[in-house]
Write a protein that holds these residues in place. Structure first.
Motif, short mmCIF file in Angstrom:
data_model
loop_
_atom_site.label_atom_id
_atom_site.label_comp_id
_atom_site.label_asym_id
_atom_site.label_seq_id
_atom_site.Cartn_x
_atom_site.Cartn_y
_atom_site.Cartn_z
N GLU A 232 67.50 16.10 35.48
CA GLU A 232 68.25 17.00 36.20
C GLU A 232 69.84 17.37 35.59
OE1 GLU A 232 68.19 15.83 40.22
OE2 GLU A 232 70.15 14.93 40.05
N ASP A 233 70.04 18.61 35.84
CA ASP A 233 71.46 18.98 35.43
C ASP A 233 72.11 19.69 36.55
OD1 ASP A 233 74.21 19.87 34.58
OD2 ASP A 233 73.25 21.12 32.83
N LYS B 191 75.51 20.21 36.99
CA LYS B 191 76.94 20.54 36.70
C LYS B 191 77.33 21.92 37.20
CE LYS B 191 77.02 18.21 32.31
NZ LYS B 191 77.24 18.35 30.87
N TYR C 66 71.45 22.67 41.19
CA TYR C 66 71.10 22.62 39.86
C TYR C 66 72.31 23.61 39.22
CZ TYR C 66 66.81 20.34 41.23
OH TYR C 66 66.06 19.40 41.85
N SER C 67 72.44 23.24 37.96
CA SER C 67 73.55 24.17 37.16
C SER C 67 73.09 25.71 37.06
CB SER C 67 73.58 23.44 35.91
OG SER C 67 72.37 23.52 35.10
N GLY D 206 68.52 23.63 35.28
CA GLY D 206 69.06 22.54 35.52
C GLY D 206 68.14 21.59 36.21
#
Length: 934
Positions: free
Chosen positions: A126-127, A129, A153-154, A377
């Motif tokens: 997972e991302d 950012k 998620y991003s 993400g």
């Protein structure tokens, strides 16, 4: 270390999705997991060797991009390491056991000779950012946390930021990536803002089930806001737990009114929705077209004049003729909003599966150029794709392959026995019912009394069911009462069907986008899943069985839509004029005229003559009445606007699915009980005396029709038979006519063949029907009607080419017709490999004016089945040589002797190609000029 690694605490950590903070402890646990998994592998290997099985699956799958030397078995990519699989699973030990079932199932299938190829997609972390300057609203964040949403998620935060900035957005990410949060959060934030307390949102979903599913989730958020507000008011929680929460914003969120308003909504309920100023309306394009826009005055300025967000969910599904209709409905929606408040400018938030042109597609649908968010993400587990080819069986006339549906029934039964939940995708409603029935039959034969119980866990989901049936099925799905659901492509969209670990695809999905979207319905975000693609007897499937690398390497295609198709404009302009009079001196002309950025290929100035009339010009002219069109509008000289005739209600004659047919037919049994309703446009092909109709309640034989009442009478029928209509199609190239919008014919030379692109007239006639044995697909009998019925007549775009004279000379006169039809079948069956479409979007036809004379000529048409065309013919025109090359290669690699459904006998005209495989190859050699190299 062993005792420590197997302690209860370790098991808890390995089964928990939460982050592990103790790195030393993690290393110890990980080492033990590797040790245990290696021991398991050695045990499996030893047992196989003891049993004489020299095919070590783990060793074979541990090498990157391995390919065997046999044509019928290829392992394309490696399997991820066993350790990653164990650490990726989350939840209870029961879930871990179920995932192990998936692993065992994959290993079992890989030992079977039907497994042509396997590839694995890798696990993705997972991302979370966030973009610069982004912050979650603390009040909404506190409510979402109570709903289980504790992070974004991003791609979600990027989409939300763009929507907050007043930009239209398209989120093009894989299935189960949380796309709904990309519009739910901006909508609720707008409704919580005091300055925007009058804001409204309109959410459109392609299916009613999707709208109802999202309604539950959004209502849950509102309910949690109400509970939190109550707790704060009653001081049931301390101050530090709600620090940062704005109580006024929370109150506005708790007061949000939302409702589903579609064809299933009662009139009284709709009146209440309007009366109480509902802020969020969930609907579908059909209801918007047929009900909301025609009655926009009853909704008034408080809705249309305050519309802030328009959500178009699953935008990738709006392609072809239906997408072109939806694009015009959205333009009419913008006109209605502007008529109530010229200052209003609603922005679109669109979600889509992964396609190659999300920005261009959304711009053509909505007229807005969106911000594109396409880098997901969300985490995902690894997935195994298996390409499966049914085995050969002995049959009269030589070996044939076992039915892909019989193979699918066995695989589904195996999945159900292993308690692995799955979706099964088929191409038609009849196939869905048939396969569900066959899988139940396989399970019912199991001994021990469990067979009948397991058979109850198989069901079917398709269009045509009554509302109560749909709701009951959706409920059973979500509570896990169904293990295998056989469906058409409808369920490739994001309806909540609970946790799934497998998908089965009968027939290679005809586009990469469809394949990845369907397969994406299965697989937990941290677990392994499997997609089994079962090859059908079609040229496209055979092509990929011999080139599995190409199948798995396919990139997502473009979504094609043509809002400026003159035939479609001609239907929507009277609707627009009925809603608000058309003023072509202002923005109306801009809305319904292609800009340079979004002009479809057929309107490209480089391809059209200078005197070609714009589609809007042609559509307006026909709406005002011509010798060949009925007048639906009039020009008001006083206001200089175009108005719909007061006695005309044009909305009724426009079906967004691209077909007309009036009121639905009712199919009833001998007791007078309703079996199913069939859309009017489907009646000709699905309801006729002698037709075998497969419904959810069973199989029925239709005895008679009452045309005036639109009723078909049927009785239960037990024989394993199917029926299909026999049709004839006539295609004629049209001469250029600027006044009628017929452009010049575009020509080019490929090798020594002249290839043309232009408009054609298509006439489809139903001649009768044929009865087939379901088990063997053999024809039992054929019945031709005394009076054939014209099913459809329309104008569209086509590519055509004449066979070179050398081809005609090399093929015997008596074989020319069958050879030409075989080439047409091959080319038509392979169009999906070069364009984003399915087999029903493009059809093939042949013209042989003097087939029995000594000077025979032959022509092949490949035409867009959408009236007016949507750009598929242009794609074929640009790639015609590659299409011929793929057709030739498919014939050369097909192992049949004289022709079969995997090559020249493909499609509706399959049997007309006879057994002239060698002659069809001669024709393709001639088209490509390969004789020059002999």
């Amino acid at each position: 270390m062993s005792a420590y690694a197997t302690s209860p605490k370790v098991v808890t950590i390995l089964d928990d999705d939460d982050d592990i903070e103790d790195e030393a402890f993690f290393d110890i646990a990980l080492a033990k997991v590797r040790e245990l998994e290696n021991a398991r592998e050695e045990e499996v290997k030893r047992k196989r060797e003891d049993n004489g099985d020299c095919g070590d699956l783990h060793a074979r799958r541990a090498t990157q991009t391995t390919a065997t030397t046999t044509a019928m078995r290829t392992t394309i990519t490696t399997v991820p390491t066993p350790t990653s699989k164990i650490l990726s699973s989350g939840g209870s030990s029961a879930r871990g056991t179920e995932r192990s079932n998936v692993q065992d199932f994959i290993e079992y299938l890989q030992t079977r000779p039907q497994c042509v190829a396997t590839t694995w997609t890798q696990r993705r972390g997972e991302d979370c950012k966030t973009p610069s300057g982004f912050a979650m609203d603390p009040t909404l964040g506190a409510v979402l946390a109570r709903c289980g949403v504790t992070k974004l998620y991003s791609h979600q935060s990027a989409a939300i930021k763009a929507a907050r900035a007043g930009r239209s957005v398209v989120v093009s990410t894989p299935t189960a990536s949380g796309k709904s949060m990309c519009y739910v959060i901006p909508i609720f934030e707008a409704l919580m803002d005091e300055k925007s307390k009058q804001s409204k949102a309109l959410l459109m979903f392609p299916l009613k089930a999707l709208a109802n599913d999202q309604m539950k989730k959004m209502r849950h958020i509102v309910e949690q806001a109400q509970k939190l507000k109550t707790e704060i008011d009653e001081m049931k929680i301390s101050a530090e737990h709600y620090a940062g929460i704005d109580v006024n914003r929370l109150q506005r969120l708790a007061s949000v009114k939302l409702a589903v308003c579609d064809g299933d909504t009662d009139v009284e309920v709709k009146a209440e929705i309007k009366k109480h100023g509902t802020q969020i309306i969930l609907t579908n394009p059909d209801s918007l077209h047929h009900a909301m826009l025609p009655a926009h005055r009853s909704w008034g300025k408080k809705f249309w004049g305050c519309l802030k967000y328009i959500v178009l969910d699953e935008a990738h599904t709006h392609t072809g003729v239906s997408g072109s209709h939806v694009a015009n409905v959205l333009r009419r929606l913008l006109r209605v909003c502007a008529s109530w408040n010229t200052a209003v400018r609603p922005e679109f938030i669109c979600t889509s599966a992964t396609i190659s042109n999300p920005v261009a597609h959304v711009r053509r649908l909505t007229t807005r150029t969106p911000v594109c968010v396409d880098n997901s993400g969300a985490p995902s587990g690894e997935k195994a794709f298996l390409l499966w080819q049914p085995p050969k069986v002995d049959a009269v006339g030589g070996p044939e392959r076992r039915s892909p549906y019989a193979e699918a029934a066995d695989i589904v039964a195996n999945l159900v026995q292993r308690n692995i939940r799955c979706l099964v995708f088929v191409s038609s409603r009849t196939s869905a019912e048939t396969l569900a029935r066959d899988a139940k039959r396989v399970l019912g034969k199991l001994s021990g009394g469990m067979g009948m119980e397991l058979a109850k866990r198989v069901d079917c989901y398709r269009a045509g069911y009554q509302q109560a049936e749909r709701r009951e099925l959706e409920s059973r799905l979500q509570r896990g009462a169904i293990n295998a659901l056989v469906c058409t492509s409808a369920l490739e969209m994001g309806i909540d069907v609970g946790s799934l670990d497998a998908t089965v695809h009968v027939g290679v999905p005809e586009t990469a986008s469809a394949m990845w979207q369907q397969a994406g319905r299965a697989g937990r975000r941290q677990g392994a899943s499997v997609a089994v693609v079962i090859a059908n007897e079609k040229p496209l499937d055979h092509y990929y069985c011999t080139r599995p690398n190409e199948l798995f390497a396919r990139q997502s295609e473009e979504a094609l839509v043509d809002p400026y198709n003159s035939a479609i404009l001609e239907l929507h302009l009277p609707c627009a004029a009925k809603e608000v009079a058309l003023d072509l001196r202002g923005n109306d002309a801009v809305l319904f005229t292609a800009s340079q950025d979004d002009s479809p290929m057929r309107s490209d100035g480089a391809r059209l003559s200078a005197n070609f009339k714009a589609p809007l010009h042609i559509a307006i002219k026909r709406a005002l009445g011509t010798a060949s069109s009925t007048r639906t509008c009039l020009f008001n000289k006083a206001t200089k606007t175009i108005e719909c005739l007061p006695t005309t209600y044009p909305h009724r004659s426009v079906m967004l699915r691209g077909v007309q047919g009036g009121e639905p037919w009712k199919l009833i049994d001998t007791a007078g009980k309703l079996i199913e309703e069939v859309a009017g446009y489907r009646a000709m092909a699905r309801l006729y005396a002698g037709c075998v109709f497969i419904a959810r309640r069973g199989q029925f034989l239709i005895h008679r029709l009452e045309h005036e009442k639109r009723v078909a009478h049927a009785s239960s029928y037990e024989k394993l038979e199917t029926t299909a209509t026999r049709e004839r199609t006539d295609v004629t190239a049209m001469e250029p006519d600027p006044d009628q919008g017929v452009p010049d014919i575009l020509k080019k030379r490929v090798t020594d063949v002249r290839v043309c692109l232009g408009d054609v007239h298509v006439s489809e006639t139903v001649l009768g029907f044929v009865v087939n044995d379901h088990r063997t697909a053999k024809t039992i009998r054929e019945e031709l009607w005394r009076t054939p019925v014209v099913a459809a007549e329309y104008r569209t775009r086509a590519v055509w080419f004449d066979l070179p004279e050398e081809c005609v000379r090399r093929v015997a006169v008596e074989s020319l017709r069958e050879a030409t039809i075989g080439v047409a079948n091959m080319c038509g069956g392979l169009v999906s490999s070069i364009a984003m479409c399915d087999s029903n979007d493009v059809a093939a036809s042949t013209y042989l004016p003097n087939a029995l004379s000594g000077n025979a000529s032959a022509r092949v048409f490949l035409y867009d089945t959408t009236p007016g065309g949507i750009g598929l013919a242009e794609t074929i025109f640009d790639n015609i040589e590659e299409l011929w090359r793929r057709a030739l290669k498919a014939i050369e690699t097909c192992q049949c002797a004289q022709g079969c459904p995997s090559c020249i006998q493909a499609g509706r005209r399959g049997r007309e190609a006879g057994f002239k495989k060698s002659d069809a190859k001669t024709v393709l050699d001639g088209l490509l000029g390969t004789w020059l190299h002999y």
